[in-house]
Design a protein around this motif. Structure first.
Motif, PDB file in Angstrom:
ATOM      1  N   TYR A 168       0.809  -1.221   0.000  1.00 27.29           N
ATOM      2  CA  TYR A 168       0.000   0.000   0.000  1.00 27.29           C
ATOM      3  C   TYR A 168       0.843   1.272   0.000  1.00 27.29           C
ATOM      4  O   TYR A 168       0.406   2.299  -0.509  1.00 27.29           O
ATOM      5  CB  TYR A 168      -1.012   0.009   1.143  1.00 27.29           C
ATOM      6  CG  TYR A 168      -0.482  -0.262   2.526  1.00 27.29           C
ATOM      7  CD1 TYR A 168       0.026   0.762   3.307  1.00 27.29           C
ATOM      8  CD2 TYR A 168      -0.521  -1.548   3.067  1.00 27.29           C
ATOM      9  CE1 TYR A 168       0.497   0.520   4.599  1.00 27.29           C
ATOM     10  CE2 TYR A 168      -0.061  -1.805   4.345  1.00 27.29           C
ATOM     11  CZ  TYR A 168       0.453  -0.766   5.110  1.00 27.29           C
ATOM     12  OH  TYR A 168       0.916  -1.017   6.381  1.00 27.29           O
ATOM     13  N   ASP A 169       2.026   1.252   0.576  1.00 28.33           N
ATOM     14  CA  ASP A 169       2.994   2.337   0.455  1.00 28.33           C
ATOM     15  C   ASP A 169       4.280   1.859   1.103  1.00 28.33           C
ATOM     16  O   ASP A 169       4.449   0.654   1.329  1.00 28.33           O
ATOM     17  CB  ASP A 169       2.488   3.675   1.036  1.00 28.33           C
ATOM     18  CG  ASP A 169       2.113   3.628   2.509  1.00 28.33           C
ATOM     19  OD1 ASP A 169       2.667   2.777   3.239  1.00 28.33           O
ATOM     20  OD2 ASP A 169       1.274   4.433   2.937  1.00 28.33           O
ATOM     21  N   ASP A 170       5.205   2.772   1.421  1.00 28.94           N
ATOM     22  CA  ASP A 170       6.498   2.359   1.968  1.00 28.94           C
ATOM     23  C   ASP A 170       6.387   1.690   3.328  1.00 28.94           C
ATOM     24  O   ASP A 170       7.303   0.994   3.756  1.00 28.94           O
ATOM     25  CB  ASP A 170       7.437   3.564   2.071  1.00 28.94           C
ATOM     26  CG  ASP A 170       6.918   4.619   3.043  1.00 28.94           C
ATOM     27  OD1 ASP A 170       5.925   5.288   2.709  1.00 28.94           O
ATOM     28  OD2 ASP A 170       7.497   4.769   4.135  1.00 28.94           O
ATOM     29  N   ARG A 171       5.270   1.895   4.003  1.00 36.56           N
ATOM     30  CA  ARG A 171       5.150   1.359   5.356  1.00 36.56           C
ATOM     31  C   ARG A 171       4.847  -0.129   5.392  1.00 36.56           C
ATOM     32  O   ARG A 171       5.232  -0.824   6.338  1.00 36.56           O
ATOM     33  CB  ARG A 171       4.072   2.121   6.127  1.00 36.56           C
ATOM     34  CG  ARG A 171       4.395   3.582   6.359  1.00 36.56           C
ATOM     35  CD  ARG A 171       3.184   4.319   6.872  1.00 36.56           C
ATOM     36  NE  ARG A 171       2.085   4.249   5.896  1.00 36.56           N
ATOM     37  CZ  ARG A 171       0.832   4.596   6.160  1.00 36.56           C
ATOM     38  NH1 ARG A 171       0.507   5.014   7.373  1.00 36.56           N
ATOM     39  NH2 ARG A 171      -0.099   4.527   5.223  1.00 36.56           N
ATOM     40  N   GLY A 172       4.120  -0.644   4.396  1.00 39.16           N
ATOM     41  CA  GLY A 172       3.777  -2.042   4.532  1.00 39.16           C
ATOM     42  C   GLY A 172       3.017  -2.645   3.377  1.00 39.16           C
ATOM     43  O   GLY A 172       2.765  -2.006   2.348  1.00 39.16           O
ATOM     44  N   ALA A 173       2.638  -3.901   3.575  1.00 40.83           N
ATOM     45  CA  ALA A 173       1.957  -4.678   2.544  1.00 40.83           C
ATOM     46  C   ALA A 173       1.053  -5.705   3.191  1.00 40.83           C
ATOM     47  O   ALA A 173       1.248  -6.094   4.351  1.00 40.83           O
ATOM     48  CB  ALA A 173       2.977  -5.376   1.650  1.00 40.83           C
ATOM     49  N   PHE A 174       0.069  -6.141   2.422  1.00 38.83           N
ATOM     50  CA  PHE A 174      -0.795  -7.244   2.828  1.00 38.83           C
ATOM     51  C   PHE A 174      -0.585  -8.433   1.894  1.00 38.83           C
ATOM     52  O   PHE A 174      -0.405  -8.273   0.686  1.00 38.83           O
ATOM     53  CB  PHE A 174      -2.274  -6.832   2.767  1.00 38.83           C
ATOM     54  CG  PHE A 174      -2.708  -5.952   3.892  1.00 38.83           C
ATOM     55  CD1 PHE A 174      -2.994  -6.480   5.144  1.00 38.83           C
ATOM     56  CD2 PHE A 174      -2.827  -4.581   3.714  1.00 38.83           C
ATOM     57  CE1 PHE A 174      -3.400  -5.670   6.191  1.00 38.83           C
ATOM     58  CE2 PHE A 174      -3.227  -3.752   4.754  1.00 38.83           C
ATOM     59  CZ  PHE A 174      -3.516  -4.303   5.993  1.00 38.83           C
TER      60      PHE A 174
END
Length: 200
Positions: A168-174
């Protein structure tokens, strides 16, 4: 086209309206836990972004083989009529055939929602650049980035028959899985990056 009814029946999710958070075979990964986007001098931290890129790309490489069929699904929200797809496909897809790029239009309370879907193979997309552009979305001085002049920044999903990968952005993913064994394997491997877990 990745039909909404297929996603609903196989993964129990509507990409436009639903969240991954509450789904039973969903993993929430934090791409970097120890560093920050900015250094002590207030400048962008290249070490942070390189780590984020490497983790996100490594997960993609583990999920998708060179010859695996996959769908690259892009959801764009806009108050304007978009006459052509944003640069996700034209810039970062090789051997693109316009007749294989499917488009679905709908609306929500904030305006138009356009879903683009391309069936392709890993070797035919510049996935590393796409992933970097996703991670760079909140930092306009960085490249690559997608053109978001007339729309919200695109939401991009990499999908095959077994899982969905959404950074979803630099912070994380699912990661969303159909198979519980694969889910448990990835949960164990990336346990130190799981959101909400503290291993320090």
């Amino acid at each position: 086209m990745v039909h909404l009814d297929y996603l609903q029946s196989e993964f129990n999710i509507d990409l436009i309206n639903d969240s991954f958070d509450e789904l039973p075979l969903s993993l929430h990964i934090q791409l970097e836990k120890e560093m920050y986007q900015f250094n002590d001098q207030g400048n962008l931290n290249p070490q942070y972004f390189n780590k984020v890129y490497n983790v996100a790309i490594s997960i993609f490489d583990e999920l998708f083989g060179e010859n695996d069929l996959l769908f690259v699904v892009t959801i764009v929200r806009s108050e304007h009529s978009l006459q052509r797809p944003i640069g996700v496909y034209s810039k970062y897809s090789k051997k693109i055939n316009k007749y294989r790029l499917n488009v679905k239009n709908s609306k929500d309370e904030n305006g138009k929602v356009i879903q683009y879907s391309l069936e392709t193979k890993k070797q035919h997309i510049e996935y590393k650049k796409i992933i970097k552009a996703i991670c760079n979305q909140d930092f306009k001085s960085m490249a690559p980035r997608f053109n978001d002049k007339y729309s919200s920044y695109p939401e991009i999903f990499f999908i095959n028959k077994d899982f969905i990968y959404h950074i979803y952005d630099d912070r994380g993913a699912f990661l969303l899985f159909k198979d519980e064994r694969k889910y448990e394997k990835f949960k164990t491997k990336y346990s130190t990056l799981m959101v909400g877990e503290d291993y320090n």
